[in-house]
Enzyme design. Structure first.
Site, PDB file in Angstrom:
ATOM      1  N   ARG A  75       0.837  -1.214   0.000  1.00  0.00           N
ATOM      2  CA  ARG A  75       0.000   0.000   0.000  1.00  0.00           C
ATOM      3  C   ARG A  75       0.866   1.255   0.000  1.00  0.00           C
ATOM      4  NH1 ARG A  75      -1.642   2.260   4.372  1.00  0.00           N
ATOM      5  NH2 ARG A  75      -2.304   0.430   5.535  1.00  0.00           N
ATOM      6  N   TYR A 128     -15.379  16.606 -14.557  1.00  0.00           N
ATOM      7  CA  TYR A 128     -15.880  15.228 -14.600  1.00  0.00           C
ATOM      8  C   TYR A 128     -16.901  15.048 -13.458  1.00  0.00           C
ATOM      9  CZ  TYR A 128     -16.031  10.256 -13.783  1.00  0.00           C
ATOM     10  OH  TYR A 128     -16.476   8.983 -13.559  1.00  0.00           O
ATOM     11  N   ASP A 200      -6.864  18.717 -14.204  1.00  0.00           N
ATOM     12  CA  ASP A 200      -7.114  17.355 -14.669  1.00  0.00           C
ATOM     13  C   ASP A 200      -6.817  17.332 -16.169  1.00  0.00           C
ATOM     14  OD1 ASP A 200      -8.239  14.991 -15.651  1.00  0.00           O
ATOM     15  OD2 ASP A 200      -9.831  14.971 -14.134  1.00  0.00           O
ATOM     16  N   LYS A 225      -7.708   6.029 -18.821  1.00  0.00           N
ATOM     17  CA  LYS A 225      -8.050   6.470 -20.178  1.00  0.00           C
ATOM     18  C   LYS A 225      -6.831   6.350 -21.099  1.00  0.00           C
ATOM     19  CE  LYS A 225     -12.139   7.432 -18.506  1.00  0.00           C
ATOM     20  NZ  LYS A 225     -12.088   7.366 -17.076  1.00  0.00           N
TER      21      LYS A 225
HETATM   22  C1  LIG Z   1     -11.652  13.875 -16.904  1.00  0.00           C
HETATM   23  C2  LIG Z   1     -11.793  12.731 -15.947  1.00  0.00           C
HETATM   24  N1  LIG Z   1     -11.224  12.825 -14.740  1.00  0.00           N
HETATM   25  C3  LIG Z   1     -11.332  11.831 -13.840  1.00  0.00           C
HETATM   26  C4  LIG Z   1     -12.053  10.683 -14.116  1.00  0.00           C
HETATM   27  C5  LIG Z   1     -12.157   9.610 -13.072  1.00  0.00           C
HETATM   28  O1  LIG Z   1     -11.271   8.585 -13.382  1.00  0.00           O
HETATM   29  P1  LIG Z   1     -11.493   7.048 -12.957  1.00  0.00           P
HETATM   30  O2  LIG Z   1     -12.714   6.561 -13.681  1.00  0.00           O
HETATM   31  O3  LIG Z   1     -10.220   6.390 -13.399  1.00  0.00           O
HETATM   32  O4  LIG Z   1     -11.675   7.049 -11.480  1.00  0.00           O
HETATM   33  C6  LIG Z   1     -12.652  10.536 -15.365  1.00  0.00           C
HETATM   34  C7  LIG Z   1     -13.423   9.312 -15.671  1.00  0.00           C
HETATM   35  O5  LIG Z   1     -14.140   9.227 -16.641  1.00  0.00           O
HETATM   36  C8  LIG Z   1     -12.531  11.581 -16.312  1.00  0.00           C
HETATM   37  O6  LIG Z   1     -13.103  11.520 -17.518  1.00  0.00           O
END
Ligand SMILES: Cc1ncc(COP(=O)(O)O)c(C=O)c1O
Length: 409
Positions: A75, A128, A200, A225
């Protein structure tokens, strides 16, 4: 990103260092060789998966001065995670990087580590959905005051980031309308009041955009992604200066640790990131241009196409526009059904950034929790389809998508 640049060297010395790269390498070389460290047990070129939770910990190790570098418990530190973290660190040009079990794991650990009760957070309203829920639903319960900023107000960040702000969270391009925000201007506005700027960068990828070089303090990704790239793992990452990442790192008890097998898959996926993103940039552009000329389409959402101003910002801060394109269809929800039913190559599925192209309907997936009125205010009309273009042959994708649009007339 060169080795003569101090940001290309991790500030924390490593017990088993990676082979240094010459300063002149490009990103395609960096993703392949950036975390080269022949396995210290066998010399294996491909790093093995350390599928273990615990490590030998004889008394002399607890006494040693490099305890922080020692493997004790998965961890807190795993050799399998260090390689992919190192490659992403170099690509983003930061001092330090830490992997998590998901993008949301990275975002929640980062935000919780940096904020305390009474702090003020500024967040774009079209982040998101998971991030929006976390900051607007959960954080206020712990005494954090949250100001959501509309797309329009975000154009002038100096007016919406007041004195006393601790943290601001921005995405660019945004989901699903692919609006572009001026990250250097956001960085100036947050610095002026002493706030930390968290970007992000999931949609852009570090190949197309580097927020730290534009002045942001921290970058996060859903590595699920583009970084992983094959729709077969969930992971997240935060990159930034050691002084901030070590504060996040201290909170490993939050527990969103990347599993060694997923870390191995991420390291494997990263090696083709530059090739994949180059093709995805091309496929995004080809599909956007083809859709712009189609009679079934009201509007194509593509980074930099929103307005002249956005075009100028995208030109300045992005090296490529990415593989995401959203289409507003003239025929609304019924046209969306006809379009989706015509697709032969593109999968109908949520998520993005994989080698296979995907189509999703934000009103039914990522943004279904919003009211119809809020969705419309954010440009998410019932005829909106979001496409994540993969690495297929550009002509094949253009054909599949334009033939399906013909059904939506
Ligand atoms: C722009 C963005 N940030 C964060 C996330 C969250 O990521 P995760 O699904 O890997 O937790 C997503 C998920 O679709 C996303 O599109």
């Amino acid at each position: 990103m060169s080795d003569s640049d101090p940001t290309s060297r991790p500030s924390r010395p490593r017990k088993y260092p990676f082979d240094p790269l010459p300063p002149w390498v490009g990103p395609s070389t960096r993703v392949v060789h950036g975390a080269r460290r022949p396995d210290y047990n066998t010399g294996s070129v491909v790093p093995p998966i350390y599928q273990t939770t615990t490590y030998h910990w004889p008394p002399e190790r607890s006494e040693s001065s490099d305890r922080a570098q020692a493997y004790l418990y998965t961890r807190t530190l795993s050799p399998t995670s260090e390689g992919p973290a190192e490659v992403i660190r170099q690509l983003e040009g930061g001092e330090s990087a830490r992997l998590f079990a998901s993008g949301m794991g990275a975002i929640t650990a980062t935000v919780l580590s940096l904020l305390r009760s009474g702090d003020r957070l500024v967040a774009l309203e079209n982040l998101y959905g998971g991030t929006t829920d976390f900051v607007t639903e959960l954080l206020p319960r712990y005494g954090v005051s949250v100001r959501e900023v509309s797309w329009h107000d975000a154009l002038e960040p100096e007016k919406v980031v007041p004195d006393g702000t601790t943290l601001a969270i921005v995405e660019s391009p945004t989901n699903p309308t692919l609006s572009v925000h001026d990250l250097a201007r956001w960085a100036r506005a947050t610095k002026r009041v002493g706030a930390t700027l968290l970007v992000d960068n999931t949609f852009a990828t570090p190949l197309n955009q580097n927020p730290l070089a534009l002045g942001a303090d921290l970058v996060v990704h859903s590595a699920t992604k583009y970084l992983g790239g094959h729709s077969d793992l969930t992971a997240g990452v935060v990159v930034g200066p050691e002084r901030l990442v070590s504060r996040i790192d201290e909170k490993q008890y939050l527990g969103a640790t990347l599993d060694p097998f997923a870390a191995f898959l991420l390291g494997r996926g990263l090696k083709t990131l530059a090739l994949r993103v180059a093709r995805q940039n091309e496929n995004g552009r080809r599909v956007a241009e083809a859709a712009r000329d189609h009679r079934a389409v009201e509007r194509v959402h593509y980074p930099g196409w929103g307005s002249e101003r956005e075009g100028e910002i995208a030109q300045r801060q992005m090296r490529g526009r990415g593989g995401m394109v959203s289409l507003s269809l003239k025929g609304g929800a019924a046209a969306v059904e006809d379009f989706l039913s015509g697709l032969r190559l593109v999968h109908i599925a949520a998520s993005l950034g994989g080698v296979e192209s995907l189509a999703s309907v934000p009103a039914r997936t990522s943004h279904r929790h919003l009211s119809e009125e809020t969705r419309r205010a954010r440009g998410i009309d019932p005829g909106l389809v979001r496409l994540s273009l993969g690495i297929e042959d550009p002509d094949d994708l253009v054909r599949d998508i334009t033939e399906s649009l013909d059904r939506a007339l």
